[in-house]
Design an enzyme around this catalytic site. Sequence first.
Site, PDB file in Angstrom:
ATOM      1  N   GLU A  53       0.834  -1.199   0.000  1.00  0.00           N
ATOM      2  CA  GLU A  53       0.000   0.000   0.000  1.00  0.00           C
ATOM      3  C   GLU A  53       0.875   1.258   0.000  1.00  0.00           C
ATOM      4  OE1 GLU A  53      -3.437   1.896   2.974  1.00  0.00           O
ATOM      5  OE2 GLU A  53      -2.119   0.279   3.672  1.00  0.00           O
ATOM      6  N   LYS A 122      -8.999   2.717  -2.101  1.00  0.00           N
ATOM      7  CA  LYS A 122      -9.252   2.069  -0.818  1.00  0.00           C
ATOM      8  C   LYS A 122     -10.639   2.472  -0.331  1.00  0.00           C
ATOM      9  CE  LYS A 122      -7.015   1.421   3.706  1.00  0.00           C
ATOM     10  NZ  LYS A 122      -5.787   1.722   4.486  1.00  0.00           N
ATOM     11  N   CYS A 178      -5.538  -2.922   2.394  1.00  0.00           N
ATOM     12  CA  CYS A 178      -5.322  -2.973   3.839  1.00  0.00           C
ATOM     13  C   CYS A 178      -6.613  -3.074   4.669  1.00  0.00           C
ATOM     14  CB  CYS A 178      -4.488  -1.778   4.279  1.00  0.00           C
ATOM     15  SG  CYS A 178      -3.727  -2.017   5.915  1.00  0.00           S
TER      16      CYS A 178
END
Length: 681
Positions: A53, A122, A178
């Site tokens: 990430e 994300k 994540c």
Amino acid sequence: MKQFFSLYSHDFVRIASCVPPAQVADPEFATQETLRLASKGADDDCAIMLFPELGISSYAIDDLFFQDPLLDAVEAGLRSIIEASRDLYPVLVVGAPLRHEGALFNTAVVIHRGAVLGVVPKSYLPNYREFYERRYFSPGTGVTGRMIDVAGLTVPFGTDLLFRSKGEVSFTFAVEICEDVWVPVPPSTRAAMAGAEILLNLSASNITIGKADTRRLLCASHSARTVSAYAYSAAGPGESTTDLAWDGHAAIFEYGDLLGETPRFPDGGTFVTADIDLGRLRQERMRLNSFGDCTRQELDGHPPFRMIGFSIAKPDKPVPLRRTVERFPYVPANPARLREDCYEAYNIQVQGLAKRLSATGLKHAVIGVSGGLDSTQALIVTTRAMDLIGLDRKNVLAYTLPGFATSDNTKANAWALINALGVTGAEIDIRPSARQMLADLGHPFGRGEPVYDVTFENVQAGLRTDYLFRLANQNGGLVVGTGDLSELALGWCTYGVGDHMSHYNVNASVSKTLIQHLIRFVAGSGDVSEETARILSDILATEISPELVPPGEGGALQSTQDIVGPYPLQDFTLYYLNRYGFRPSKIAFLAHHAWSEVERGAWPVDLPDADRRAYSLADIRHWMEVFLKRFFSSQFKRSTLPNGPKISSGGSLSPRGDWRAPSDSSAKVWLKELAENVPEA
């Protein structure tokens, strides 16, 4: 057939999860390290490479995310990666902060062969404890159907992207970042339902005590629930340690199994590869109708995914499989796991028989004991079932039924076991009855001629079963079957008699290779006497033989495995054909990987020397042909099986359970696939 030796010809795909070294807020360095690992992955024939990430900018840089020079340098780095990817085999999935319509997004950029296939933002931004991503980024939830400009290219942007290879190597993957996997319903759940087989998670994920185990649990369970492969990559050395620390943990899972992970706290850049079995995942999804039902329900009413197509060809060379393949799929090599499996299998057998005896109200169990593996295990189970329901072991009526080829050794072991276990024993010599029946049939043996054909063998097998059923009538008992799963698969049982028929068969779904270990488990459990353990050891050392034909020249015994094939190989084929429905060529590929070299892999504990051997591809091909012919021609026997408990997730052959098939089917399709796709040597 050179492609036979490549994993890409058998529904496998190699992916890598990478941890490059970082330098705080240095996109040029990050770009160089990303490409350095990408080049290594290309040399290693990886189809997908996953990076951490925000790897191009680095993660722990706080308000530097708002600096235009940094964001411009990130775009320049992406430009370099895109250009370099023209000459690289794998898809590269890298993390970068990107500007879009006045907002900043934490994104995954998917790059292949000089193009950006798409950008995924994300969805869920952590803003608790040490995390405060909402200070910098806009959430990706609800971002669908959009386009974004990246390094001068306008490409698909959103959480609604699936990436599908339509070339020779076909697979579908999705991306999340994540925190997305830490929420109750990760975005990748819907992606898997929509067809993604490989799920990729770009993570930074700082390390605290115990967090690595939580990651493993989370990723493993998510891959199991979504019937997928799940790759995870976390930030490593070089990230800012102002307030946090980083362990560089990358790992790859498949349907709950950890396939590989990097060493934590690496000194420099590293990556781990895994060969994903797409065929396994596809078979599981087809079989799990609840997966499909949930998919239809959960996807209804949501925006459809956009399918982003690209093409990956097979490497023009053999690519050997790098994956642990158990030689004995019914018998795990790990000693602790083997003990647990044996404990469960043994107690399933005992519970099944105990329930059947209790339900019928019968007080006696009748069993034929030959001194071989199957009847030994069945007798052990029967005595323990009697203990469990509170009946005297003398209620077990164990009979030796010697025939024309019964050896002194097996007969002695049968009697020794009967006496050691404290059951009621008796002997009925079937030879007079067999001679009379053969004479009545006009068989040459009835006239004194040494003709040992199938009639000669089956007269003996049939008489043994006939005696046992009549003895059950006489004593108010239940006939306990002894035939095992491997014999049922190979048709190595006489229809209606012999090992095929009983009132209840405790061994019906136990493979021959597992039965040996169940006996070892009981012998070493401490629940039997030293004398019983010694007898069991002798039985385990005995050649597997039906003992229906007298010894040949030099005293050579009738060997089962010389006729039907080595049980280690045949059980291997049975497992993958029954459990997963794999093509013969794929089973042969896996068998060649597992068995062609004796030093590869681990052996189960206490394996007999006879099974510690290698098998060539020619051996594997020959015995698989034997297996397929026998398996399909014997279905009529399995269609009429007596009851018996399912033991293994590897499946049973019960017509009421894991294997339902027509009795008049042919092996033609399977034999053709084997002949056309597996080299003879």
